[in-house]
Write a protein that holds these residues in place. Structure first.
Motif, PDB file in Angstrom:
ATOM      1  N   GLU A  85      22.916  -9.567  26.170  1.00 22.35           N
ATOM      2  CA  GLU A  85      22.794  -8.306  25.992  1.00 22.35           C
ATOM      3  C   GLU A  85      22.798  -8.044  24.471  1.00 22.35           C
ATOM      4  N   ASN A  86      22.146  -7.112  23.841  1.00 23.22           N
ATOM      5  CA  ASN A  86      22.368  -6.884  22.358  1.00 23.22           C
ATOM      6  C   ASN A  86      22.128  -8.106  21.489  1.00 23.22           C
ATOM      7  N   VAL A  87      21.040  -9.103  21.650  1.00 24.09           N
ATOM      8  CA  VAL A  87      21.189 -10.324  20.971  1.00 24.09           C
ATOM      9  C   VAL A  87      21.114  -9.763  19.466  1.00 24.09           C
ATOM     10  N   GLY A  88      21.575 -10.251  18.389  1.00 16.80           N
ATOM     11  CA  GLY A  88      21.262 -10.209  17.015  1.00 16.80           C
ATOM     12  C   GLY A  88      20.924 -11.305  16.180  1.00 16.80           C
ATOM     13  N   PHE A  89      19.953 -11.176  15.352  1.00 10.32           N
ATOM     14  CA  PHE A  89      19.416 -12.028  14.569  1.00 10.32           C
ATOM     15  C   PHE A  89      19.644 -12.007  12.948  1.00 10.32           C
ATOM     16  N   TYR A  90      19.469 -12.950  12.271  1.00 10.53           N
ATOM     17  CA  TYR A  90      19.536 -12.609  10.882  1.00 10.53           C
ATOM     18  C   TYR A  90      18.194 -12.111  10.373  1.00 10.53           C
ATOM     19  N   GLU A  91      18.352 -10.655   9.851  1.00  9.93           N
ATOM     20  CA  GLU A  91      17.368  -9.776   9.715  1.00  9.93           C
ATOM     21  C   GLU A  91      16.413 -10.423   8.666  1.00  9.93           C
ATOM     22  N   GLN A  92      16.815 -11.166   7.748  1.00  9.61           N
ATOM     23  CA  GLN A  92      16.170 -11.628   6.689  1.00  9.61           C
ATOM     24  C   GLN A  92      15.130 -12.709   6.691  1.00  9.61           C
ATOM     25  N   LEU A  93      15.192 -13.447   8.156  1.00 11.78           N
ATOM     26  CA  LEU A  93      14.805 -14.511   8.754  1.00 11.78           C
ATOM     27  C   LEU A  93      13.521 -14.170   9.121  1.00 11.78           C
ATOM     28  N   SER A  94      12.347 -14.988   9.116  1.00 15.48           N
ATOM     29  CA  SER A  94      11.138 -14.784  10.037  1.00 15.48           C
ATOM     30  C   SER A  94      11.444 -15.160  11.357  1.00 15.48           C
ATOM     31  N   GLY A  95      10.603 -14.699  12.346  1.00 16.42           N
ATOM     32  CA  GLY A  95      10.632 -14.953  13.582  1.00 16.42           C
ATOM     33  C   GLY A  95      10.508 -16.950  13.917  1.00 16.42           C
ATOM     34  N   ARG A  96       9.724 -17.519  12.994  1.00 21.84           N
ATOM     35  CA  ARG A  96       9.721 -18.679  13.122  1.00 21.84           C
ATOM     36  C   ARG A  96      11.105 -19.399  12.575  1.00 21.84           C
ATOM     37  N   ARG A 107      19.798 -28.534  19.389  1.00 19.55           N
ATOM     38  CA  ARG A 107      19.317 -29.857  19.231  1.00 19.55           C
ATOM     39  C   ARG A 107      18.071 -30.095  20.079  1.00 19.55           C
ATOM     40  N   THR A 108      17.160 -29.303  20.328  1.00 15.63           N
ATOM     41  CA  THR A 108      15.815 -29.337  20.930  1.00 15.63           C
ATOM     42  C   THR A 108      14.503 -29.678  20.073  1.00 15.63           C
ATOM     43  N   ASP A 109      13.550 -30.250  20.554  1.00 16.87           N
ATOM     44  CA  ASP A 109      12.592 -30.387  19.689  1.00 16.87           C
ATOM     45  C   ASP A 109      11.846 -29.158  19.031  1.00 16.87           C
ATOM     46  N   ARG A 110      11.866 -29.306  17.591  1.00 23.70           N
ATOM     47  CA  ARG A 110      11.149 -28.201  16.882  1.00 23.70           C
ATOM     48  C   ARG A 110       9.746 -28.074  17.030  1.00 23.70           C
ATOM     49  N   ARG A 111       9.041 -28.930  17.369  1.00 23.50           N
ATOM     50  CA  ARG A 111       7.647 -29.039  17.789  1.00 23.50           C
ATOM     51  C   ARG A 111       7.235 -27.729  18.479  1.00 23.50           C
ATOM     52  N   GLN A 112       8.075 -27.429  19.482  1.00 24.38           N
ATOM     53  CA  GLN A 112       7.652 -26.439  20.624  1.00 24.38           C
ATOM     54  C   GLN A 112       7.864 -24.849  19.755  1.00 24.38           C
ATOM     55  N   ILE A 113       8.262 -24.752  18.724  1.00 25.12           N
ATOM     56  CA  ILE A 113       8.310 -23.632  18.258  1.00 25.12           C
ATOM     57  C   ILE A 113       7.175 -22.594  18.322  1.00 25.12           C
ATOM     58  N   ASP A 114       5.977 -23.174  17.496  1.00 25.69           N
ATOM     59  CA  ASP A 114       4.938 -22.434  17.639  1.00 25.69           C
ATOM     60  C   ASP A 114       4.545 -22.066  18.897  1.00 25.69           C
ATOM     61  N   GLY A 115       4.504 -22.983  19.944  1.00 25.57           N
ATOM     62  CA  GLY A 115       3.883 -22.584  21.289  1.00 25.57           C
ATOM     63  C   GLY A 115       4.737 -21.457  21.917  1.00 25.57           C
ATOM     64  N   LEU A 116       6.104 -21.813  21.611  1.00 23.43           N
ATOM     65  CA  LEU A 116       6.819 -20.742  22.270  1.00 23.43           C
ATOM     66  C   LEU A 116       6.727 -19.076  21.558  1.00 23.43           C
ATOM     67  N   LEU A 117       6.480 -19.002  20.349  1.00 21.94           N
ATOM     68  CA  LEU A 117       6.181 -17.573  19.635  1.00 21.94           C
ATOM     69  C   LEU A 117       4.757 -17.183  20.229  1.00 21.94           C
ATOM     70  N   GLU A 118       3.683 -18.255  20.474  1.00 17.67           N
ATOM     71  CA  GLU A 118       2.537 -17.838  21.121  1.00 17.67           C
ATOM     72  C   GLU A 118       2.994 -17.141  22.537  1.00 17.67           C
ATOM     73  N   GLN A 119       3.735 -18.011  23.394  1.00 16.20           N
ATOM     74  CA  GLN A 119       4.170 -17.665  24.615  1.00 16.20           C
ATOM     75  C   GLN A 119       4.638 -16.346  24.911  1.00 16.20           C
ATOM     76  N   VAL A 120       5.558 -15.809  24.004  1.00 17.00           N
ATOM     77  CA  VAL A 120       6.148 -14.570  24.093  1.00 17.00           C
ATOM     78  C   VAL A 120       5.253 -13.463  23.226  1.00 17.00           C
ATOM     79  N   GLY A 121       4.007 -13.818  22.444  1.00 13.76           N
ATOM     80  CA  GLY A 121       3.370 -12.768  21.946  1.00 13.76           C
ATOM     81  C   GLY A 121       3.674 -12.510  20.657  1.00 13.76           C
ATOM     82  N   LEU A 122       4.484 -13.355  19.865  1.00 12.23           N
ATOM     83  CA  LEU A 122       4.769 -13.234  18.611  1.00 12.23           C
ATOM     84  C   LEU A 122       4.031 -14.259  17.719  1.00 12.23           C
TER      85      LEU A 122
END
Ligand code: ATP
Length: 233
Positions: A85-96, A107-122
């Motif tokens: 609940e109420n997750v916070g992020f570093y505001e200055q960073l991009s979503g990626r 320690r997960t595979d960083r190659r999934q990042i773009d696919g995940l961003l697409e998946q959640v509509g970002l």
């Protein structure tokens, strides 16, 4: 079939008060279960027990057949995604960049990042700073963070509180896709309306006790539920 989550008469006490009181629950693989209740009903306590952050005072919790306290931390980390609940992020960073940071942390595979961003509509907003994101976009970024490592169990603590109906729908559209892939999802909410099209069953908690558990059709038969979570007939 081993349930993904099993609570066997689980009580959690803080001093003299019980946050959960002899709770029994079994969540089969692939189920989307809503955990419903007012403030203080015990929803977050149940999630913390599943995460192994706290231990039961009585009874037993099993996640993928093991005690979350005893399970190898890394093993559970990869099978379980959590959106607090109420997750916070570093505001200055991009979503990626946010996802890149969490991928390194987990320690997960960083190659999934773009696919995940697409998946959640970002996908289109991947390079924009988080400080320009709406609340709905932040929640979807939080969901993408929880999905790093392709977890088989997703815990979402009040993910749509404060979102407008359109943002709520957008959020749950992604949950639908996960459900279709067989991911087990536990999501908490104060209210049932808005959530019901996306869930298989709901557990209604009141003062740490199970008030009702069932599909929407089964819950419709029950008149004695708290008003805000009463199911429309
Ligand atoms: P909310 O909708 O407000 O998040 P919740 O259903 O998630 O509520 P919990 O956070 O699980 O409820 O809290 C259940 C009860 O346990 C509350 O009465 C709360 O005050 C109490 N509680 C939770 N954590 C602690 C703690 N660390 N120490 C003492 N009491 C606690």
């Amino acid at each position: 079939m081993t349930p993904v989550i099993a609570f066997d008469r689980v009580t959690k006490r803080y001093g003299d008060s019980k946050s959960l009181d002899a709770l029994d629950l079994q969540v089969p693989p692939g189920e989307v279960l809503a955990l419903l209740g007012h403030n203080g009903a015990g929803k977050t306590t149940a999630m913390k027990l599943i995460l192994g952050l706290i231990v039961p005072s009585e009874g037993e919790v099993r996640v993928f057949g093991s005690s979350p306290q005893n399970a190898e931390a890394s093993q559970l980390r990869h099978r379980l995604g959590f959106l607090p609940e109420n997750v916070g992020f570093y505001e200055q960073l991009s979503g990626r960049e946010v996802l890149d940071y969490f991928a390194r942390l987990k320690r997960t595979d960083r190659r999934q990042i773009d696919g995940l961003l697409e998946q959640v509509g970002l996908g289109a907003a991947a390079n924009r700073r988080v400080k320009t994101y709406s609340k709905g976009m932040r929640q979807r970024l939080g969901l993408a963070q929880a999905l790093l490592g392709e977890p088989q169990l997703l815990l979402l603590d009040e993910p749509t509180t404060g979102l407008d109906p359109a943002a709520t729908r957008d959020f749950y559209t992604t949950i639908e896709a996960l459900r279709a892939r067989g991911c087990t999802v536990l999501l908490s909410s104060h209210v049932l309306p808005g959530v019901e099209p996306y869930i298989d069953r709901a557990l209604i908690l009141g003062a740490g006790r199970r008030l009702a558990l069932g599909s929407i059709d089964e819950l419709r038969q029950q008149a004695a539920l708290p008003l805000t979570i009463r199911v429309k007939g």
